[in-house]
Motif scaffolding. Structure first.
Motif, mmCIF file in Angstrom:
data_model
loop_
_atom_site.group_PDB
_atom_site.id
_atom_site.type_symbol
_atom_site.label_atom_id
_atom_site.label_comp_id
_atom_site.label_asym_id
_atom_site.label_seq_id
_atom_site.Cartn_x
_atom_site.Cartn_y
_atom_site.Cartn_z
ATOM 1 N N UNK A 1 0.799 -1.216 0.000
ATOM 2 C CA UNK A 1 0.000 0.000 0.000
ATOM 3 C C UNK A 1 0.840 1.279 0.000
ATOM 4 N N UNK A 2 1.933 1.381 0.804
ATOM 5 C CA UNK A 2 2.633 2.673 0.902
ATOM 6 C C UNK A 2 3.017 3.292 -0.422
ATOM 7 N N UNK A 3 3.813 2.629 -1.287
ATOM 8 C CA UNK A 3 4.193 3.318 -2.523
ATOM 9 C C UNK A 3 3.004 3.620 -3.431
ATOM 10 N N UNK A 4 1.989 2.760 -3.416
ATOM 11 C CA UNK A 4 0.807 3.023 -4.239
ATOM 12 C C UNK A 4 0.076 4.273 -3.752
ATOM 13 N N UNK B 1 17.929 16.696 -15.592
ATOM 14 C CA UNK B 1 18.122 16.689 -14.136
ATOM 15 C C UNK B 1 16.935 16.017 -13.446
ATOM 16 N N UNK B 2 15.716 16.326 -13.908
ATOM 17 C CA UNK B 2 14.529 15.718 -13.310
ATOM 18 C C UNK B 2 14.530 14.205 -13.510
ATOM 19 N N UNK B 3 14.900 13.751 -14.704
ATOM 20 C CA UNK B 3 14.938 12.318 -14.973
ATOM 21 C C UNK B 3 16.031 11.621 -14.156
ATOM 22 N N UNK B 4 17.172 12.284 -14.005
ATOM 23 C CA UNK B 4 18.247 11.701 -13.202
ATOM 24 C C UNK B 4 17.822 11.582 -11.742
ATOM 25 N N UNK B 5 17.145 12.625 -11.236
ATOM 26 C CA UNK B 5 16.673 12.591 -9.854
ATOM 27 C C UNK B 5 15.587 11.532 -9.680
ATOM 28 N N UNK B 6 14.704 11.424 -10.674
ATOM 29 C CA UNK B 6 13.687 10.378 -10.641
ATOM 30 C C UNK B 6 14.334 8.996 -10.587
ATOM 31 N N UNK B 7 15.429 8.814 -11.308
ATOM 32 C CA UNK B 7 16.103 7.518 -11.343
ATOM 33 C C UNK B 7 16.633 7.120 -9.972
ATOM 34 N N UNK B 8 17.388 8.017 -9.321
ATOM 35 C CA UNK B 8 17.973 7.618 -8.029
ATOM 36 C C UNK B 8 16.898 7.487 -6.956
ATOM 37 N N UNK C 1 6.791 15.563 -9.617
ATOM 38 C CA UNK C 1 7.220 14.691 -10.704
ATOM 39 C C UNK C 1 8.001 13.489 -10.180
ATOM 40 N N UNK C 2 8.996 13.741 -9.353
ATOM 41 C CA UNK C 2 9.885 12.670 -8.893
ATOM 42 C C UNK C 2 9.154 11.700 -7.974
ATOM 43 N N UNK C 3 8.445 12.224 -6.982
ATOM 44 C CA UNK C 3 7.817 11.326 -6.011
ATOM 45 C C UNK C 3 6.576 10.653 -6.579
ATOM 46 N N UNK C 4 5.795 11.388 -7.383
ATOM 47 C CA UNK C 4 4.617 10.767 -7.986
ATOM 48 C C UNK C 4 4.991 9.617 -8.896
ATOM 49 N N UNK C 5 5.913 9.874 -9.839
ATOM 50 C CA UNK C 5 6.344 8.814 -10.768
ATOM 51 C C UNK C 5 7.188 7.761 -10.056
ATOM 52 N N UNK C 6 8.041 8.210 -9.132
ATOM 53 C CA UNK C 6 8.942 7.280 -8.459
ATOM 54 C C UNK C 6 8.222 6.258 -7.604
ATOM 55 N N UNK C 7 7.247 6.707 -6.831
ATOM 56 C CA UNK C 7 6.523 5.764 -5.971
ATOM 57 C C UNK C 7 5.629 4.829 -6.783
ATOM 58 N N UNK C 8 5.055 5.342 -7.869
ATOM 59 C CA UNK C 8 4.240 4.466 -8.721
ATOM 60 C C UNK C 8 5.098 3.350 -9.311
#
Length: 408
Positions: free
Chosen positions: A57-60, A215-222, A343-350
């Motif tokens: 549940x958490x990341x979703x 930069x946003x994509x790199x941050x999303x990656x890590x 952007x990072x947390x929304x896409x990253x957690x999904x």
């Protein structure tokens, strides 16, 4: 001038107290269930499938919170979002102490995680706004408090439950959520009285523009890799160690506690070094190397030293506080930091939710741990080029501008 300095001090004092209380809520309430599972099972029939759903549940919910924040960000300032989130968290934490069945527990938990997800996204822009010249120190404060708050429920939850019952042990964490409402409510009123220190317009547009920025994509990656490693560890690491290294249940629990404890020094170290571009590149490289070494150890010689393998796996967690710090440092404005955080947390957690589930699915399909652990090793490689991009002193508002970015 003295009046302006006093007002600034008051704002920062309120903000830092709000950040600390928010950090306690974001981790203590989340970590409170695991130590009490067996006690809860005495009252409710909690199947292993239900517990697996609870773990997923958490990341979703955090991803869902990202979508909600995207919609609300152009209309509501982050202070008000946090107030609403803490009201929801308080109600959800109290409700967990009064639920009568597993469905009620699930609903209350979903409410809590949505509230935490909103707070996750709101924190980086709030740090950017209230501590523009102390980003590293402010980020280190809340990541360290979160690390400590993660360790608190296993230490005090059991004794509280033994004396007062598991319901009280779950609900008591609502106190911190309720207290967190106060400073953020005051700051929300102050910002409205001042006419708003910054406009909320354009945050959604800023979040959408992140799709085009390296930069946003790199941050999303890590961030995504860090989230996958963390949720995989907390969900599967004890089972992996039991089946590959032959450790018993108590030892596996102790090793998981070691994994969590490593987050404390990393939470202090990463923000302090994040303002140095070379250090950012080095931390990403070391995260890939240590995480890869831990995975290799479990794959090739699991019984040789489970403690060492868990330690190496845990060191890859430096990516999480690093990502949180860079969400503020790699944006020049609070609106930019909010767009980047969404952007990072929304896409990253999904992505993390899907990948964590995929890790378990690979285990079932392959009937072993080799394939899923190799899967983790493969995605870990992406951290190295991401670190190279993040090691450049640019922000998401820049277009070829390489001026130094200062966060402390």
């Amino acid at each position: 001038m003295p009046h302006r300095l006093a007002a600034l001090f008051d704002r920062r004092a309120l903000a830092i107290s709000g950040v600390v209380l928010l950090a306690v809520t974001m981790r203590s309430g989340v970590a409170a269930v695991s130590p009490l599972v067996e006690l809860i099972r005495e009252d409710f029939a909690l199947s292993n499938t239900f517990l697996a759903v609870l773990a997923a549940i958490p990341p979703a919910c955090f991803a869902l919170a990202g979508l909600f924040s995207t919609v609300m960000s152009n209309h509501v300032r982050p202070e008000r979002l946090v107030v609403g989130a803490m009201v929801l968290a308080t109600a959800s934490l109290v409700a967990r102490g009064f639920v009568t069945d597993s469905v009620g527990l699930l609903v209350a938990t979903i409410g809590l995680f949505v509230a935490v997800g909103i707070s996750n996204i709101a924190l980086p822009p709030l740090v950017k706004e209230y501590f523009p010249n102390r980003i590293a120190a402010a980020t280190a404060t809340y990541t360290t408090v979160m690390a400590c708050a993660t360790l608190a429920p296993p230490l005090v939850g059991g004794p509280l439950a033994a004396q007062l019952g598991w319901r009280f042990s779950l609900a008591i964490w609502a106190v911190f959520a309720a207290l967190a409402i106060v400073p953020w409510a005051v700051l929300a009123v102050q910002s409205r009285t001042r006419g708003g220190a910054r406009s909320t317009r354009g945050v959604t547009a800023a979040a959408l523009r992140m799709w085009r920025h390296p930069v946003a994509w790199a941050l999303l990656t890590i961030f995504t890799v860090a989230a996958i490693f963390a949720y995989t560890a907390f969900t599967w690491l004890p089972t992996v160690l039991a089946e590959t290294a032959g450790v018993d249940a108590d030892a596996a629990a102790g090793l998981l506690a070691l994994y969590a404890a490593i987050g404390l020094p990393l939470s202090l170290l990463a923000p302090a070094l994040a303002r140095r571009p070379a250090a950012v590149r080095l931390m990403c490289l070391l995260a890939a190397m240590t995480g890869g070494a831990g995975l290799a150890g479990i794959l090739l010689a699991p019984a040789f030293s489970p403690v060492l393998w868990v330690l190496l796996w845990a060191l890859a967690g430096v990516m999480f506080p690093l990502a949180l710090t860079l969400m503020s440092m790699r944006a020049r404005t609070a609106a930019g930091a909010e767009g980047l955080s969404i952007f990072v947390q929304g896409c990253g957690y999904a992505t993390a939710a899907a990948m964590t589930f995929g890790f378990g699915a690979l285990h079932e399909l392959s009937d072993g741990w080799v394939v899923p652990l190799l899967f983790l090793a493969v995605i870990l490689v992406a951290v190295i080029p991401a670190g190279i991009v993040l090691g450049r002193p640019t922000t998401v508002e820049d277009r070829g501008d390489r001026r130094p970015v200062r966060g402390d």
